[in-house]
Design a protein around this motif. Structure first.
Motif, PDB file in Angstrom:
ATOM      1  N   LYS A   2       0.828  -1.208   0.000  1.00 36.80           N
ATOM      2  CA  LYS A   2       0.000   0.000   0.000  1.00 36.80           C
ATOM      3  C   LYS A   2       0.872   1.273   0.000  1.00 36.80           C
ATOM      4  O   LYS A   2       2.087   1.211   0.232  1.00 36.80           O
TER       5      LYS A   2
ATOM      6  N   TYR B 201     -12.565  -1.891  -3.461  1.00 34.93           N
ATOM      7  CA  TYR B 201     -13.030  -2.037  -2.075  1.00 34.93           C
ATOM      8  C   TYR B 201     -14.553  -1.938  -1.966  1.00 34.93           C
ATOM      9  O   TYR B 201     -15.066  -1.547  -0.914  1.00 34.93           O
TER      10      TYR B 201
ATOM     11  N   HIS C 102     -16.624  -2.763   1.065  1.00 38.19           N
ATOM     12  CA  HIS C 102     -16.581  -1.884   2.239  1.00 38.19           C
ATOM     13  C   HIS C 102     -17.362  -0.584   2.039  1.00 38.19           C
ATOM     14  O   HIS C 102     -17.397   0.257   2.938  1.00 38.19           O
TER      15      HIS C 102
ATOM     16  N   PHE D  85     -15.227   3.869   7.476  1.00 36.87           N
ATOM     17  CA  PHE D  85     -13.848   4.137   7.057  1.00 36.87           C
ATOM     18  C   PHE D  85     -13.673   4.146   5.541  1.00 36.87           C
ATOM     19  O   PHE D  85     -12.557   4.314   5.044  1.00 36.87           O
TER      20      PHE D  85
ATOM     21  N   LEU E  71     -10.399   5.259   3.521  1.00 36.35           N
ATOM     22  CA  LEU E  71      -9.641   4.167   2.895  1.00 36.35           C
ATOM     23  C   LEU E  71      -9.354   4.493   1.426  1.00 36.35           C
ATOM     24  O   LEU E  71      -8.224   4.295   0.948  1.00 36.35           O
TER      25      LEU E  71
ATOM     26  N   THR F  27      -5.392  -7.148  10.666  1.00 39.99           N
ATOM     27  CA  THR F  27      -5.597  -5.842  10.015  1.00 39.99           C
ATOM     28  C   THR F  27      -4.962  -4.710  10.817  1.00 39.99           C
ATOM     29  O   THR F  27      -4.306  -3.829  10.264  1.00 39.99           O
TER      30      THR F  27
ATOM     31  N   ARG G  36       2.602  -6.853   9.027  1.00 34.84           N
ATOM     32  CA  ARG G  36       1.959  -5.657   9.582  1.00 34.84           C
ATOM     33  C   ARG G  36       2.549  -5.271  10.937  1.00 34.84           C
ATOM     34  O   ARG G  36       2.682  -4.077  11.246  1.00 34.84           O
TER      35      ARG G  36
ATOM     36  N   LYS H 212      -4.368   0.767  11.680  1.00 34.78           N
ATOM     37  CA  LYS H 212      -5.362  -0.139  11.096  1.00 34.78           C
ATOM     38  C   LYS H 212      -5.646   0.207   9.637  1.00 34.78           C
ATOM     39  O   LYS H 212      -5.904  -0.678   8.833  1.00 34.78           O
ATOM     40  N   GLU H 213      -5.632   1.492   9.305  1.00 29.78           N
ATOM     41  CA  GLU H 213      -5.864   1.890   7.907  1.00 29.78           C
ATOM     42  C   GLU H 213      -4.565   1.825   7.104  1.00 29.78           C
ATOM     43  O   GLU H 213      -4.521   1.195   6.046  1.00 29.78           O
TER      44      GLU H 213
ATOM     45  N   ASN I 185      -1.958   0.123   6.773  1.00 26.91           N
ATOM     46  CA  ASN I 185      -1.470  -1.168   7.289  1.00 26.91           C
ATOM     47  C   ASN I 185      -0.599  -1.949   6.302  1.00 26.91           C
ATOM     48  O   ASN I 185      -0.537  -3.171   6.343  1.00 26.91           O
TER      49      ASN I 185
ATOM     50  N   HIS J 180      -2.185  -5.439   1.565  1.00 26.31           N
ATOM     51  CA  HIS J 180      -3.493  -6.098   1.415  1.00 26.31           C
ATOM     52  C   HIS J 180      -3.248  -7.505   0.905  1.00 26.31           C
ATOM     53  O   HIS J 180      -2.327  -7.735   0.112  1.00 26.31           O
TER      54      HIS J 180
HETATM   55  P1  CMP Z   1      -7.313  -4.488   3.723  1.00 28.41           P
HETATM   56  O1  CMP Z   1      -6.814  -5.843   4.049  1.00 28.41           O
HETATM   57  O2  CMP Z   1      -6.766  -3.850   2.502  1.00 28.41           O
HETATM   58  O3  CMP Z   1      -8.913  -4.525   3.592  1.00 28.41           O
HETATM   59  C1  CMP Z   1      -9.719  -3.406   3.845  1.00 28.41           C
HETATM   60  C2  CMP Z   1      -8.958  -2.275   4.438  1.00 28.41           C
HETATM   61  O4  CMP Z   1      -9.751  -1.313   5.094  1.00 28.41           O
HETATM   62  C3  CMP Z   1      -8.046  -2.802   5.521  1.00 28.41           C
HETATM   63  O5  CMP Z   1      -7.015  -3.535   4.966  1.00 28.41           O
HETATM   64  C4  CMP Z   1      -7.665  -1.524   6.234  1.00 28.41           C
HETATM   65  O6  CMP Z   1      -6.668  -0.801   5.522  1.00 28.41           O
HETATM   66  C5  CMP Z   1      -8.977  -0.773   6.150  1.00 28.41           C
HETATM   67  N1  CMP Z   1      -9.768  -0.931   7.373  1.00 28.41           N
HETATM   68  C6  CMP Z   1     -10.433  -2.008   7.793  1.00 28.41           C
HETATM   69  N2  CMP Z   1     -11.068  -1.758   8.958  1.00 28.41           N
HETATM   70  C7  CMP Z   1     -10.791  -0.478   9.258  1.00 28.41           C
HETATM   71  C8  CMP Z   1     -11.147   0.382  10.333  1.00 28.41           C
HETATM   72  N3  CMP Z   1     -11.940  -0.051  11.319  1.00 28.41           N
HETATM   73  N4  CMP Z   1     -10.674   1.637  10.326  1.00 28.41           N
HETATM   74  C9  CMP Z   1      -9.886   2.075   9.315  1.00 28.41           C
HETATM   75  N5  CMP Z   1      -9.514   1.306   8.265  1.00 28.41           N
HETATM   76  C10 CMP Z   1      -9.951   0.046   8.239  1.00 28.41           C
END
Ligand code: CMP
Length: 139
Positions: free
Chosen positions: A11, A51, A54, A59, A63, A93, A104, A111-112, A114, A117
């Protein structure tokens, strides 16, 4: 798709932060081969499509902002049990919850932001590989 190929994305935080080499070294040490790789700067529409699952979550906009903030490295990785094994190797995550020694835990900021993927099922791996590598002969 059998569970021998999966999609990984280094990322913008990790790619822009000069962590790509260390992460690929980590993945190769875990038995993955890089079958294909491509640097991409995602458009908003592209990130929203990737995505889509989501969409609507609190988020989602953040994201998409993050994933379009700079280039990423999309890779098709290969090994037996690729999907399951890659998710183990990258960790949870949230890096605060990721096991020590996972990608990670070592390289993610939050968490964002991170670092990486990984596809979460063989079916999604097929869809995600097609998203980045449509028309590429992966043989
Ligand atoms: P990824 O594995 O790419 O899949 C979805 C992405 O959304 C995740 O990694 C994080 O980068 C992001 N993500 C998931 N949950 C949250 C959260 N609660 N807050 C912020 N970002 C999130």
């Amino acid at each position: 798709m059998n569970d021998i190929r999966t999609l990984a994305i280094i990322k913008p935080d990790a790619f822009g932060g000069g962590k790509t080499g260390k992460i690929i070294d980590h993945l190769e040490s875990a038995g993955f081969g890089v079958l294909a790789a491509r640097v991409v700067h995602l458009s908003r529409a592209g990130a929203e499509t990737f995505y889509d699952v989501h969409r609507g979550k609190p988020f989602f906009t953040s994201l998409v902002d993050f994933m379009t903030s700079g280039p990423v490295l999309a890779m098709v990785l290969e090994r037996e049990g690729a999907v399951t094994r890659l998710r183990e190797v990258i960790g949870a995550t949230d890096p605060a919850e990721a096991d020590p020694g996972t990608v990670r835990a070592l390289y993610a900021e939050s968490k964002e932001r991170n670092a990486i993927h990984a596809s979460d099922s063989p079916d999604n791996a097929r869809v995600e590989v097609a998203f980045f590598f449509a028309g590429v002969d992966l043989a």
